[in-house]
Design a protein around this motif. Sequence first.
Motif, short mmCIF file in Angstrom:
data_model
loop_
_atom_site.label_atom_id
_atom_site.label_comp_id
_atom_site.label_asym_id
_atom_site.label_seq_id
_atom_site.Cartn_x
_atom_site.Cartn_y
_atom_site.Cartn_z
N MET B 257 30.86 34.30 -1.34
CA MET B 257 29.70 33.72 -2.16
C MET B 257 29.72 32.28 -2.08
N VAL B 258 30.90 31.65 -2.32
CA VAL B 258 30.82 30.23 -2.16
C VAL B 258 30.22 29.70 -0.74
N ILE B 261 26.40 29.75 -0.91
CA ILE B 261 25.94 28.67 -1.98
C ILE B 261 26.16 27.22 -1.25
N LEU B 262 27.54 27.03 -0.85
CA LEU B 262 27.74 25.76 -0.21
C LEU B 262 26.82 25.27 0.98
N VAL B 304 28.00 21.07 -6.30
CA VAL B 304 26.99 21.75 -7.19
C VAL B 304 26.20 20.68 -7.95
N PRO B 308 22.20 20.08 -5.22
CA PRO B 308 21.89 21.46 -5.40
C PRO B 308 21.12 21.78 -3.91
#
Lengths: 304, 318
Positions: B257-258, B261-262, B304, B308
């Motif tokens: 998941m990271v 998102i990353l 984060v 974004p």
Amino acid sequence: MALIVEQVLNGLQLGVTLFLLAAGLTLVFGIMGVINLAHGSLYMIGAFAAALVAQAAGSWWLGLLAGVAAAAITGMLIELVVLRRLYARNHLDQVLATFGLILFFNQGITILFGRQPLMVALPAGFQGSIEIWPGIPYPSFRLLVIAVGLLVAAGLWFLIQRTRAGMLVRAGATHREMVRALGVDVRLLYTLVFGLGALLAGLAGVMTGPIGNVQVGMGEQILILTFVVVVIGGIGSVRGALLGALLVGVVQTLLSGFVPGWLRQVMPGSEADALGAALSSMGVYVLMAVVLLWRPRGLFVPHA
Amino acid sequence: MRNAVWLGILLAAAVALPWAAEAAGQPATIGLATRILCLGIAAASLNLILGHGGMVSFGHAAYYGLGAYTVGILWEHFRLGEPLWGLIPGTNQLLITLPVSVLVSGVVAAAIGALSLRTTGVQFIMITLAFAQMLFFLFVGLKAYGGDDGLLIRRRNIVPGLDLREQDQLYWLCLGLLVAWLTLQWRIVGSRFGRVLEGIRQNERRMAAIGIATYRYKLAAFTIAGMGCGLAGALTANYLRFVSPDLMAWQKSGEIMVMVILGGVGTLLGPVIGAAALVGLEYALGGVTEHWQFFLGPILLAVVLFAPGGIMGLFRRG
């Protein structure tokens, strides 16, 4: 019979520990809408600070104070520096940020203390057992853990149901915008709620110290169980967290206490132990899946 | 048009990587790149449901592990020469193990999805996690396949025309499958099905109101994502020549998941770039200090807070 009583008490003890963690998590979840994966790190920090001070000062009770204070202060710092900026973001950003915090804290503790688990001595006066029933002795420290957990539960109930601060917390969980519109300093409220949650997580860590190992990674092991508790109980509900925690604690303990024994009657010992451990670990997740399929929002839903 | 040129250059660089690594005297880079490709497929498949469908699955590593274990278990029965449950013979043929891995992951994903998709929001995150944990503990308890210790695969699978023991050939195979998977996903996202999925992410109630059975679309997407992750797992098992329950631990789900998102949620290449960034950072920081996570944590935090939209978001703004 003695075995069952002992296992149920062990389950209660795990249950109240989970409740201490879940209470903070469910409030933060419910009121601020934040998924905080780093909640387990606060538990770890509490345990380490307590172990360190208890060793240096020679008093478990001083360690208790230090652990609780360390966790609360760290928690409020996290809120001020990081989480405050994430309230408006989606869950994904919160997951990524708090995942980063976990890495940071775990490695920080490793740098300071190494990977060796710390041992914590039982506090003076709680080293022995008490005969709770003729012929059934039980370690007095574990009884203390249960008592502390139940006391905290009662205290939280009073705080939330009977005080002005608690009224704001309840209102914040269900009508966030309205509370803000009425001129309440929501930022301060958030920091305090987060600090309270961190304090309870730290307390859980301190109470676990003499029973389990104090080591890096202890937070993540219990964090997942805590999430299970929060979701079963209903997000934002402290009552649900208590019920869910006791349920999960007792189910988990009873399964791991009895399933390997039953399996050993039908298959060889080592295989039975491995499969039994696996099945009993699966148990709480099955429980959670069943609860969610039956009640998709958990057992208790704060009225919104 | 500019995008197409960039994609072409990127692909050419990826194809040429093994030669460059040999020439530079850094053959270990090829292994690292293979890992990135495998995790890239896994992250891309998660992105289909997470980025395009708005379904935050916290148990995606379950399918990664299932794909890997399918290869491992088929190998184990091939090695022992006795069929699974007395019925299914083992094999070491990649042309069989890959499709079987994809199929197994797909079937399990369909079952888990069918139940999980009855919830939404945080409850969905947690119920997918719960199912993944169940599988994790199941494999920890399966002593016949190594349990906690995992299962060793002595030899990589066999494909006619390729020798996967050569690490550059395995790399090209993974690269080809990654490109194929991304192409498929690109087509899916652009199709009517993909538009519906996007609509569900933005406003499920509205999609339901115009007469679309959203549950079925979500379930289909969830299943496809599981299949992609199974493929990634099967390739990983061949790369590592080892499978263990760690492949489906919740930390792995978090890691995948990271990566998404990353790199950038809902973008075609973002998850692959995220995988490359995370594995690269691990490698680079790991070379400097054993406490690399101490620095990786704040880096993720900074992404984060200040970037974004992930790495792809940076590109788009620049």
